[in-house]
Design an enzyme around this catalytic site. Structure first.
Site, PDB file in Angstrom:
ATOM      1  N   LYS A 114       0.838  -1.209   0.000  1.00 43.78           N
ATOM      2  CA  LYS A 114       0.000   0.000   0.000  1.00 43.78           C
ATOM      3  C   LYS A 114       0.868   1.253   0.000  1.00 43.78           C
ATOM      4  O   LYS A 114       0.548   2.231  -0.673  1.00 43.78           O
ATOM      5  CB  LYS A 114      -0.955  -0.006   1.199  1.00 43.78           C
ATOM      6  CG  LYS A 114      -2.079  -1.004   1.033  1.00 43.78           C
ATOM      7  CD  LYS A 114      -3.086  -0.934   2.160  1.00 43.78           C
ATOM      8  CE  LYS A 114      -4.207  -1.948   1.936  1.00 43.78           C
ATOM      9  NZ  LYS A 114      -5.118  -2.027   3.065  1.00 43.78           N
ATOM     10  N   LYS A 195      -4.535  -9.900  -6.455  1.00 44.07           N
ATOM     11  CA  LYS A 195      -5.768 -10.160  -5.699  1.00 44.07           C
ATOM     12  C   LYS A 195      -6.922  -9.289  -6.204  1.00 44.07           C
ATOM     13  O   LYS A 195      -6.692  -8.134  -6.577  1.00 44.07           O
ATOM     14  CB  LYS A 195      -5.460  -9.808  -4.234  1.00 44.07           C
ATOM     15  CG  LYS A 195      -6.457 -10.279  -3.227  1.00 44.07           C
ATOM     16  CD  LYS A 195      -6.138  -9.696  -1.864  1.00 44.07           C
ATOM     17  CE  LYS A 195      -6.419  -8.212  -1.827  1.00 44.07           C
ATOM     18  NZ  LYS A 195      -6.469  -7.594  -0.515  1.00 44.07           N
ATOM     19  N   LYS A 198     -11.177  -4.133  -3.753  1.00 42.92           N
ATOM     20  CA  LYS A 198     -12.185  -3.062  -3.812  1.00 42.92           C
ATOM     21  C   LYS A 198     -11.596  -1.813  -4.427  1.00 42.92           C
ATOM     22  O   LYS A 198     -12.294  -0.993  -4.989  1.00 42.92           O
ATOM     23  CB  LYS A 198     -12.642  -2.665  -2.398  1.00 42.92           C
ATOM     24  CG  LYS A 198     -13.257  -3.724  -1.556  1.00 42.92           C
ATOM     25  CD  LYS A 198     -13.745  -3.075  -0.257  1.00 42.92           C
ATOM     26  CE  LYS A 198     -13.621  -3.960   0.964  1.00 42.92           C
ATOM     27  NZ  LYS A 198     -12.364  -3.990   1.662  1.00 42.92           N
TER      28      LYS A 198
HETATM   29  P1  TYM Z   1     -10.472  -5.969   3.823  1.00 43.25           P
HETATM   30  O1  TYM Z   1     -11.519  -4.941   4.020  1.00 43.25           O
HETATM   31  O2  TYM Z   1      -9.402  -5.717   2.834  1.00 43.25           O
HETATM   32  O3  TYM Z   1     -11.147  -7.349   3.451  1.00 43.25           O
HETATM   33  C1  TYM Z   1     -12.193  -7.902   4.256  1.00 43.25           C
HETATM   34  C2  TYM Z   1     -12.068  -9.405   4.319  1.00 43.25           C
HETATM   35  O4  TYM Z   1     -12.158  -9.947   3.007  1.00 43.25           O
HETATM   36  C3  TYM Z   1     -11.030 -10.744   2.703  1.00 43.25           C
HETATM   37  N1  TYM Z   1     -10.699 -10.511   1.284  1.00 43.25           N
HETATM   38  C4  TYM Z   1     -10.580 -11.477   0.382  1.00 43.25           C
HETATM   39  N2  TYM Z   1     -10.735 -12.812   0.474  1.00 43.25           N
HETATM   40  C5  TYM Z   1     -10.548 -13.538  -0.659  1.00 43.25           C
HETATM   41  N3  TYM Z   1     -10.218 -12.980  -1.859  1.00 43.25           N
HETATM   42  C6  TYM Z   1     -10.062 -11.642  -1.991  1.00 43.25           C
HETATM   43  N4  TYM Z   1      -9.744 -11.124  -3.173  1.00 43.25           N
HETATM   44  C7  TYM Z   1     -10.258 -10.824  -0.839  1.00 43.25           C
HETATM   45  N5  TYM Z   1     -10.191  -9.495  -0.628  1.00 43.25           N
HETATM   46  C8  TYM Z   1     -10.477  -9.322   0.687  1.00 43.25           C
HETATM   47  C9  TYM Z   1      -9.930 -10.238   3.636  1.00 43.25           C
HETATM   48  O5  TYM Z   1      -8.946 -11.205   3.862  1.00 43.25           O
HETATM   49  C10 TYM Z   1     -10.713  -9.892   4.873  1.00 43.25           C
HETATM   50  O6  TYM Z   1     -10.937 -11.029   5.680  1.00 43.25           O
HETATM   51  N6  TYM Z   1      -7.595  -5.267   7.853  1.00 43.25           N
HETATM   52  C11 TYM Z   1      -8.782  -5.919   7.358  1.00 43.25           C
HETATM   53  C12 TYM Z   1     -10.048  -5.470   8.090  1.00 43.25           C
HETATM   54  C13 TYM Z   1      -9.948  -5.615   9.574  1.00 43.25           C
HETATM   55  C14 TYM Z   1     -10.071  -6.832  10.311  1.00 43.25           C
HETATM   56  C15 TYM Z   1      -9.901  -6.429  11.679  1.00 43.25           C
HETATM   57  C16 TYM Z   1     -10.287  -8.153   9.980  1.00 43.25           C
HETATM   58  C17 TYM Z   1      -9.747  -4.600  10.431  1.00 43.25           C
HETATM   59  N7  TYM Z   1      -9.717  -5.083  11.700  1.00 43.25           N
HETATM   60  C18 TYM Z   1      -9.962  -7.368  12.704  1.00 43.25           C
HETATM   61  C19 TYM Z   1     -10.344  -9.081  11.020  1.00 43.25           C
HETATM   62  C20 TYM Z   1     -10.186  -8.688  12.361  1.00 43.25           C
HETATM   63  C21 TYM Z   1      -8.963  -5.559   5.888  1.00 43.25           C
HETATM   64  O7  TYM Z   1      -8.425  -4.614   5.390  1.00 43.25           O
HETATM   65  O8  TYM Z   1      -9.830  -6.357   5.228  1.00 43.25           O
END
Ligand code: TYM
Length: 331
Positions: A114, A195, A198
């Site tokens: 990032k 990957k 969003k």
């Molecule tokens: P984020 O918002 O990027 O993604 C949310 C969840 O979706 C999963 N994910 C994916 N899984 C499979 N294929 C993909 N292309 C894909 N893109 C996203 C991510 O692995 C995630 O589980 N830091 C985290 C959010 C967060 C969080 C937490 C998660 C903040 N605090 C505490 C768990 C516990 C994030 O940016 O996810």
């Protein structure tokens, strides 16, 4: 009751990668882990580590809240809330920073990826994993369901928890990640070596849950594959097809071997058409429920109930930690 904790950033419309890697799994876990309470949240504090438009962020927060519920999460055993509405998350992040080393944060691959894309990098982007560790440790989570890309953050959370526990015997529960067998890393439809995300500037790289049926079909039919024309799973040499097979497996809850067997004599065209129909049919009820929820007051009621429930646990935990550390006055 044991706790399951997870969050999603409201940084853009939810795509099928995020859905299959996280929300679909939350729904399945809610049905199988009946003695667990779920703390699921909208990680808006995480979202602002990279500058965001205020109005767009607010719209995305609401959209994500409705998506969570539209995907089939049940209200019982669930506290759904907005991270920034619970001050303990920011407070805990700071306290955790006091137990986290620069070298650990420098090693985080998400940070490196990032940061590379930003002209100037905020210190919050750097300390992001400590906010995430706080999100989890505040609720003494037993399990944290996430996609593959969050594994490293979870490992760091466990290391920090163990470090703190070493000093203040067993203060935090050491959480375990729950990563789906199929669908933990869905790749871009336009470039299967990265990957699905969003925030990818290319909208053709993803399917959003709220996309129209014809867009979904178009995206799948034009997804990058290869010219061999034979259907079998080979992630290294046929990453595009492997990704589409993974999508099918994750939506259908089927193994890759079963999909390979069903399609070994079929063309890419037939496979893609079937996949498009499958995804469209799977998303239809989610889109319908979303339209009902986004217009109703129910969403606010659920978020308020979640805020009250989460606040109670989180505030108590952070106050206890303050006390352990010798902060403030003795009560
Ligand atoms: P984020 O918002 O990027 O993604 C949310 C969840 O979706 C999963 N994910 C994916 N899984 C499979 N294929 C993909 N292309 C894909 N893109 C996203 C991510 O692995 C995630 O589980 N830091 C985290 C959010 C967060 C969080 C937490 C998660 C903040 N605090 C505490 C768990 C516990 C994030 O940016 O996810």
């Amino acid at each position: 009751m044991k706790h399951i904790v997870s969050g999603i950033q409201p940084t853009g419309s939810i795509n099928i990668g995020t859905y299959l890697g996280s929300i679909k799994n939350f729904v399945a876990l809610q049905n199988s882990y009946k003695d667990h309470h779920f703390y699921l949240f909208i990680a808006d504090l995480h979202a602002i580590t990279i500058p965001k438009d205020r109005l767009k962020l607010r719209k995305m927060i609401k959209e994500l809240a409705a998506i969570y519920l539209a995907c089939g999460l049940k209200e019982e055993r669930l506290s759904l809330f907005i991270q920034s509405e619970i001050p303990a998350h920011s407070q805990m992040s700071y306290l955790i920073q006091c137990f986290t080393y620069m070298g650990e944060l420098e090693r985080m691959t998400q940070y490196k990826d990032k940061a590379q894309k930003q002209a100037s990098v905020s210190s919050a982007l750097f300390t992001y994993p400590t906010l995430m560790a706080g999100d989890i440790l505040l609720y003494d989570a037993e399990y944290v369901p996430v996609g593959d890309d969050q594994k490293q953050h979870l490992e760091l959370t466990r290391d920090i928890a163990q470090r703190i526990n070493h000093r203040f015997e067993d203060f935090f529960k050491v959480p375990k990640p729950l990563i789906p067998k199929v669908g933990a890393r869905i790749m871009s439809l336009a470039d299967p070596t990265v990957k699905m995300s969003k925030s990818d500037a290319n909208v053709k790289s993803r399917i959003e849950l709220l996309d129209d049926d014809n867009i979904i079909r178009k995206r799948i039919m034009s997804a990058v594959t290869d010219s061999e024309g034979k259907i079998y799973y080979d992630k290294v040499n046929k990453p595009g097809l492997a990704n589409l097979m993974t999508l099918m497996g994750a939506v259908k809850n089927e193994s890759l071997a079963a999909i390979e067997a069903a399609y070994q004599d079929k063309t890419y065209q037939t496979f893609k058409e079937d996949l498009a129909t499958l995804v469209i049919d799977h998303l239809r009820p989610i889109k319908e429920r979303y339209q009902e929820l986004i217009k109703s007051d129910k969403l606010d009621d659920i978020l308020e109930k979640g805020r009250i429930e989460a606040e109670k646990i989180a505030r108590k935990k952070v106050m206890k930690f303050n006390h352990k550390l010798g902060l403030g006055r003795k009560k």
